[in-house]
Design a protein around this motif. Structure first.
Motif, mmCIF file in Angstrom:
data_model
loop_
_atom_site.group_PDB
_atom_site.id
_atom_site.type_symbol
_atom_site.label_atom_id
_atom_site.label_comp_id
_atom_site.label_asym_id
_atom_site.label_seq_id
_atom_site.Cartn_x
_atom_site.Cartn_y
_atom_site.Cartn_z
ATOM 1 N N MET A 1 0.845 -1.180 0.000
ATOM 2 C CA MET A 1 0.000 0.000 0.000
ATOM 3 C C MET A 1 0.877 1.226 0.000
ATOM 4 S SD MET A 1 -2.926 1.137 2.702
ATOM 5 C CE MET A 1 -1.879 1.112 4.110
ATOM 6 N N LEU A 31 -3.779 -8.624 -8.296
ATOM 7 C CA LEU A 31 -2.468 -9.242 -8.189
ATOM 8 C C LEU A 31 -1.765 -9.319 -9.542
ATOM 9 C CD1 LEU A 31 -0.613 -10.570 -6.111
ATOM 10 C CD2 LEU A 31 -1.714 -12.746 -6.628
ATOM 11 N N GLN A 34 -1.339 -4.774 -11.505
ATOM 12 C CA GLN A 34 -1.130 -3.702 -10.533
ATOM 13 C C GLN A 34 -1.411 -2.339 -11.148
ATOM 14 O OE1 GLN A 34 2.659 -3.886 -8.567
ATOM 15 N NE2 GLN A 34 2.111 -5.719 -7.442
ATOM 16 N N ASP A 39 1.546 -2.377 -5.302
ATOM 17 C CA ASP A 39 0.274 -2.523 -4.593
ATOM 18 C C ASP A 39 -0.695 -3.278 -5.505
ATOM 19 O OD1 ASP A 39 -2.163 -2.286 -3.288
ATOM 20 O OD2 ASP A 39 -1.941 -0.156 -2.869
ATOM 21 N N SER A 40 -1.117 -4.440 -5.077
ATOM 22 C CA SER A 40 -2.019 -5.247 -5.899
ATOM 23 C C SER A 40 -3.483 -5.015 -5.526
ATOM 24 C CB SER A 40 -1.663 -6.731 -5.778
ATOM 25 O OG SER A 40 -1.810 -7.155 -4.438
ATOM 26 N N GLY A 41 -3.772 -3.886 -4.884
ATOM 27 C CA GLY A 41 -5.136 -3.583 -4.461
ATOM 28 C C GLY A 41 -6.074 -3.304 -5.626
ATOM 29 N N LYS A 64 -9.449 3.045 -2.871
ATOM 30 C CA LYS A 64 -9.054 1.636 -2.840
ATOM 31 C C LYS A 64 -10.141 0.848 -2.110
ATOM 32 C CE LYS A 64 -5.334 -1.412 -1.303
ATOM 33 N NZ LYS A 64 -3.986 -1.450 -0.716
ATOM 34 N N VAL A 66 -11.052 -2.170 -0.096
ATOM 35 C CA VAL A 66 -10.338 -3.142 0.725
ATOM 36 C C VAL A 66 -11.120 -4.445 0.841
ATOM 37 C CG1 VAL A 66 -9.349 -3.546 3.020
ATOM 38 C CG2 VAL A 66 -9.275 -1.264 2.021
ATOM 39 N N LYS A 72 -12.077 -9.747 2.072
ATOM 40 C CA LYS A 72 -10.930 -8.909 1.718
ATOM 41 C C LYS A 72 -10.500 -9.177 0.281
ATOM 42 C CE LYS A 72 -9.189 -8.294 6.361
ATOM 43 N NZ LYS A 72 -8.049 -8.394 7.257
ATOM 44 N N GLU A 74 -7.480 -8.247 -0.886
ATOM 45 C CA GLU A 74 -6.021 -8.339 -0.930
ATOM 46 C C GLU A 74 -5.574 -9.685 -1.504
ATOM 47 O OE1 GLU A 74 -2.338 -8.352 2.241
ATOM 48 O OE2 GLU A 74 -4.188 -7.335 2.770
ATOM 49 N N GLY A 75 -4.662 -9.635 -2.461
ATOM 50 C CA GLY A 75 -4.086 -10.840 -3.036
ATOM 51 C C GLY A 75 -4.920 -11.507 -4.114
ATOM 52 N N GLN A 97 -10.847 2.477 1.433
ATOM 53 C CA GLN A 97 -9.778 3.366 1.897
ATOM 54 C C GLN A 97 -9.735 4.525 0.914
ATOM 55 O OE1 GLN A 97 -6.064 1.334 2.205
ATOM 56 N NE2 GLN A 97 -5.408 2.608 3.901
#
Length: 150
Positions: A1, A31, A34, A39-41, A64, A66, A72, A74-75, A97
């Motif tokens: 991030m 992922l 990017q 940041d892979s968000g 972003k 989250v 989630k 993420e990833g 975010q």
């Protein structure tokens, strides 16, 4: 991030009701794609006019996402995130975010996008090369005046 544009104090929960055109925004990132350096968000790339997100008014381009309905992001790959949005149901809760307003570029509501540190680094590099070229030019011009003849 990227901590310079996003902080935990700008985290909000936004509940949206899916409309005829979906949730009313597009996403980028993941992922495998990017959007922000290192940041892979998942980020909001576009808010569709008169869509659920635009009518709510809190979600902005560059925010972003989250989590969606407590899951989630993420990833996840981009396609996996898209699938989560497609199957999220009619009532959707986003954990977002938000980009701090001090880092927004241009007029509010515009299509500001997160910038990576590489843009800043490139500008510094160009300035350094320009300064070095100017010093070298001046050195070559004044060198003959300081030579001593024996």
């Amino acid at each position: 991030m990227n901590g310079s544009m996003y902080s935990t104090s700008n985290v909000v929960d936004i509940k949206l009701k899916r409309g005829p055109a979906g949730l009313g925004f597009n996403i980028v990132g993941g992922l495998d794609q990017q959007y922000v350096l290192n940041d892979s968000g998942i980020y909001v790339s576009k808010i569709k006019e008169d869509g659920a997100a635009a009518l709510d008014g809190r979600l902005r381009e560059g925010d972003k996402i989250v989590a969606i309905n407590g899951i989630k992001l993420e990833g996840l790959t981009h396609n996996a995130a898209v699938e989560l949005f497609r199957t999220a149901g009619e009532d959707v809760e986003l954990h977002v975010q938000q980009k701090s307003s001090s880092h927004m570029n241009g007029p509010s509501g515009g299509s500001s996008q997160p910038k990576s540190d590489s843009h800043v680094s490139l500008g510094v590099l160009v300035a350094a090369v320009g300064a070095a070229a100017a010093v070298a030019f001046l050195y070559m011009r004044i060198q003959p005046y300081f030579r001593k003849h024996f």
